[in-house]
Design an enzyme around this catalytic site. Structure first.
Site, short mmCIF file in Angstrom:
data_model
loop_
_atom_site.label_atom_id
_atom_site.label_comp_id
_atom_site.label_asym_id
_atom_site.label_seq_id
_atom_site.Cartn_x
_atom_site.Cartn_y
_atom_site.Cartn_z
N LYS A 192 0.16 -4.31 15.29
CA LYS A 192 1.36 -4.19 16.11
C LYS A 192 2.49 -3.71 15.75
CE LYS A 192 4.95 -6.77 13.33
NZ LYS A 192 6.15 -6.17 14.03
N GLY A 245 4.66 -1.84 4.80
CA GLY A 245 6.07 -2.28 4.80
C GLY A 245 6.52 -2.62 3.27
N SER A 246 7.49 -3.82 3.45
CA SER A 246 7.73 -3.87 1.42
C SER A 246 7.06 -4.95 1.10
CB SER A 246 9.17 -4.75 2.00
OG SER A 246 9.32 -5.46 3.37
N GLU A 267 0.25 -1.15 1.73
CA GLU A 267 1.41 0.17 1.61
C GLU A 267 2.54 -0.12 1.39
OE1 GLU A 267 0.11 2.92 0.65
OE2 GLU A 267 -2.44 2.83 0.71
N CYS A 301 8.29 6.19 1.98
CA CYS A 301 8.01 5.49 0.13
C CYS A 301 7.50 6.45 -1.13
CB CYS A 301 7.01 4.35 0.57
SG CYS A 301 5.84 5.83 1.32
N GLU A 398 13.63 -0.68 -4.39
CA GLU A 398 13.92 -0.11 -4.03
C GLU A 398 15.17 -0.09 -2.50
OE1 GLU A 398 10.14 0.21 -0.36
OE2 GLU A 398 10.14 2.14 -0.63
#
Ligand code: NAD
Length: 493
Positions: A192, A245-246, A267, A301, A398
Site C-alpha cells: 500500500k 510509519g509513526s 519501522e 526517522c 518526533e
C-alpha cells in the site's frame, strides 16, 4: 530555462502523463469501478499535479486474494531460488535503466532534493534488490543432534502473504527494503503506497510487469491509511505486516490485526541523540550535525533531533554550527544547489510550526530559524531551540521537520542519561577522541544503531531498526530476510 525548470517540465509533461498509476493486482493494471481518486501534490509548489485511483476495501481484498493464490499455488515459493533471484535482478536492472525517471518522480512527489534521489535513494533501492537476490539460494535449514534416536530438522520457509504499508519520506528505498527480502524468501506481497507520496511505489508496478513475475506475486495499490491501510491490516489472509510509519499508526495497525495475529515488523520514528563531548573534533561534529538534523528537511526517522553538548564546549560548538545552519541553501528540490527542500505538505508545515510555537511559548530560546520561509508554501527554516526542559513535548515527541533541541550536560554519564531518556530508541551518535568513552556509550546506549564519530551511516548489509516506540524487527542485512521466514521444526523417527 534553468535546470530545475527543465526537470520539472520534463517530469510533468514527458513522464507523469505516460505512466500507469492504476492499481496493479494479480499481474495486471486494473480499472476501479468507482471514480474515487487521490490527489497528489508537489510539495514545492503546493499544486495538485495528478489525481490517481484510490483503492478501497474491495481492491485490498482482491489484491490479498491474488497474493494468497500466488503463494498457495507455489508459483513463486516453489520456483527454483535462482529463478526467483533472476526475476529480482531483472527488477534491479530496470530500476537502473530508469534511474533518472524514478528520481524525477520521487523529487516531484516528496520534495526531496533531486541530487539525493538520483545519487542515493533510487540506486539504493536497486542495490537492495540485488543484495536480496543473492540471498534467495542461500536460505537453508539445519539438522540438530539426534535425541533418543529421533532425528530433528529445522526448515526455513517463507512466511506467506506480506502486506507492506509504506511511508512517504523515502518511499522508493523503503519499498525495496521491504519487498526485496520478502520476494527472496518466497513470499508474495501487497504494497500500500503512502497517500502523501504514492507515485514511485506505484511506478514500480510497471517494472514488475515488465519482468514478468508470476501473477499475484507483487500487488501494488494506493489509498488512505484509515480506509485502505486499515482494510489491509484487518485482512485475515495477510500473514505478515511490514509497516513503516509513526508509532501511533503502528499501534492502530496492531489493534486492527489483533484478531488474526499476523507477524509484525515495525519501522517507526526516532528522537535520536547526537552527543558532542568536549574532546571531540568540533569542526567535523558540526558539519555532520547539519546533515543529522536537516537531511530530508528533518523528515527522517534517524534524524539527530536532540543535540547534546558538553557544557565546556557548547559556546564554541554553537559558534561553528550556527553559521553553517544559516548558510544552508533552501530552494527548489529540482535544483542541484538546493540542500533543503520543502516539507511534504502544508499539514506537516503546520505540525512543525505548532511544535516550535509551543516550545517558544514555554520559554524555549530559538537560536536560529523558528518560522516558515518565502521559498514556497511548505518551507520551514532549519531551527535550533535551547533552554527547553527535557520533559517538553518537542523534546519527547518526533517533530519530523528541520528542528532540533539543544541540551547541555556535564560528563559522559549525564550525556548517556539524557540520551536514554526517550521512549524512542532508533539511533544515537557520540563524538569523542576517547575510545573508552565511545565504547562506554556504545554499551550503555539504548538504540538500534550507534554512530561513533560519524552520523547517518547505514548499509544494505547491516540491519536497521529500533526498540520501544521506534519499533521492532529489522530491515536490511540478513535479519531483514529473517523477518520473512519462519522456522518449521520436523521430528523424524
Ligand atoms: P504514518 O504512520 O502517518 O503513515 C504510514 C503509513 O501507514 C501510510 O501508508 C499510511 O497510509 C498508513 N496508515 C495510516 N493509518 C493507517 C491505519 N489505520 N491502518 C493501516 N495503515 C495506516 O507515517 P508517515 O507520516 O507516512 O511516515 C512518517 C513516520 O514514519 C515517521 O514517524 C518516521 O519516523 C517513520 N519512519 C520510520 C522509518 C524507519 O526506518 N524507522 C523510516 C521512514 C519513516
Amino acid at each position: 530555462m534553468s535546470i530545475s525548470s527543465e526537470r520539472r517540465n520534463k517530469v510533468m509533461t514527458d513522464i507523469i502523463p505516460k505512466l500507469d498509476f492504476r492499481p496493479f493486482i494479480g499481474g495486471r493494471f486494473v480499472n476501479l469501478p468507482s471514480d474515487d481518486v487521490l490527489p497528489v501534490t508537489d510539495p514545492y509548489t503546493g499544486d495538485v499535479v495528478i489525481t490517481i485511483p484510490h483503492s478501497g476495501e474491495r481492491e485490498v481484498n482482491l489484491a490479498v486474494m491474488a497474493a494468497r493464490q500466488a503463494f498457495d499455488n507455489g508459483s513463486w515459493a516453489n520456483l527454483h531460488p535462482r529463478e526467483r533471484a533472476s526475476h529480482i535482478v531483472k527488477l534491479a536492472d530496470l530500476i537502473d535503466k530508469n534511474l533518472e525517471t524514478i528520481a524525477l518522480v520521487e523529487t516531484l512527489d516528496t520534495g526531496r532534493p533531486f541530487k539525493g534521489a538520483l545519487g542515493w535513494e533510487v540506486p539504493n533501492a536497486s542495490e537492495v534488490f540485488r543484495y536480496y537476490a543473492g540471498w534467495a539460494d542461500k536460505i537453508t535449514g539445519h539438522t540438530l543432534p539426534d535425541i533418543a534416536g529421533v532425528n530433528i530438522e529445522n526448515y526455513q520457509e517463507p512466511i506467506g502473504v506480506c502486506a507492506a504499508i509504506m511511508p512517504w519520506n523515502f518511499p522508493f528505498a523503503a519499498l525495496a527494503w521491504k519487498i526485496a527480502p520478502a520476494l527472496a524468501a518466497g513470499c508474495t506481497v501487497v504494497v500500500k503506497a503512502a497517500e502523501r507520496a504514492p507515485l514511485t511505489t506505484l511506478l514500480l508496478a510497471t517494472y514488475v510487469s515488465q519482468v514478468g513475475f508470476p501473477a499475484g506475486v507483487v500487488n501494488i495499490i494506493a489509498g488512505n491509511g484509515n480506509t485502505t491501510g486499515s482494510a489491509l491490516a484487518k485482512n485475515r489472509d495477510v500473514d505478515k505486516i511490514s509497516f513503516t510509519g509513526s508509532a501511533t499508526t503502528a499501534q492502530q495497525v496492531i489493534r486492527d490485526s489483533l484478531d488474526h495475529l499476523p507477524g509484525w515488523s515495525l519501522e517507526l520514528g526516532g528522537k535520536s541523540a547526537n552527543v558532542i563531548l568536549k574532546d571531540a573534533n568540533l569542526q567535523d561534529a558540526a558539519r555532520a550535525a547539519i546533515g543529522a538534523m536537516f537531511t530530508m528537511s528533518g523528515q527522517d526517522c534517524g534524524a539527530g533531533s536532540r543535540l547534546l553538548l558538553e557544557r565546556d564546549i557548547a559556546d564554541e560548538f554553537l559558534s561553528i554550527l550556527l553559521p553553517l545552519v544559516k548558510a544552508r541553501r533552501l530552494g527548489d528540490p529540482m535544483d542541484d544547489a538546493t540542500e533543503q527542500g520543502p516539507l511534504i505538505d502544508y499539514t506537516q508545515f503546520e505540525r512543525v510550526s505548532e511544535y516550535v510555537d509551543e516550545a517558544r511559548r514555554s520559554g524555549g530560546n530559538i537560536l536560529v530559524g523558528g518560522s516558515g520561509t518565502k521559498d514556497g508554501p511548505n518551507f520551514y527554516l532549519p531551527t535550533l531551540i535551547t533552554d527547553i526542559p527535557l520533559n517538553a513535548r518537542i523534546v519527547r515527541e518526533e517533530v519530523f521537520g528541520p528542528v532540533a533541541t539543544v541540551h547541555l550536560f556535564e560528563g559522559l554519564d549525564e550525556a548517556i542519561r539524557i540520551a536514554n531518556n526517550s521512549s524512542y530508541a532508533l539511533a544515537a551518535a557520540i563524538w569523542t577522541a576517547s575510545a573508552n568513552n565511545a565504547q562506554e556509550f556504545r554499551r550503555k546506549i539504548r538504540a538500534g544503531t550507534v554512530w561513533l564519530n560519524c552520523y547517518g551511516w547505514f548499509d544494505t548489509v547491516s540491519p536497521w531498526g529500533g526498540r520501544g516506540l521506534s519499533g521492532q524487527g529489522k530491515e536490511l542485512g540478513k535479519e531483514g530476510l529473517d523477518g520473512f521466514l519462519i522456522t518449521k521444526a520436523v521430528f523424524r523417527m
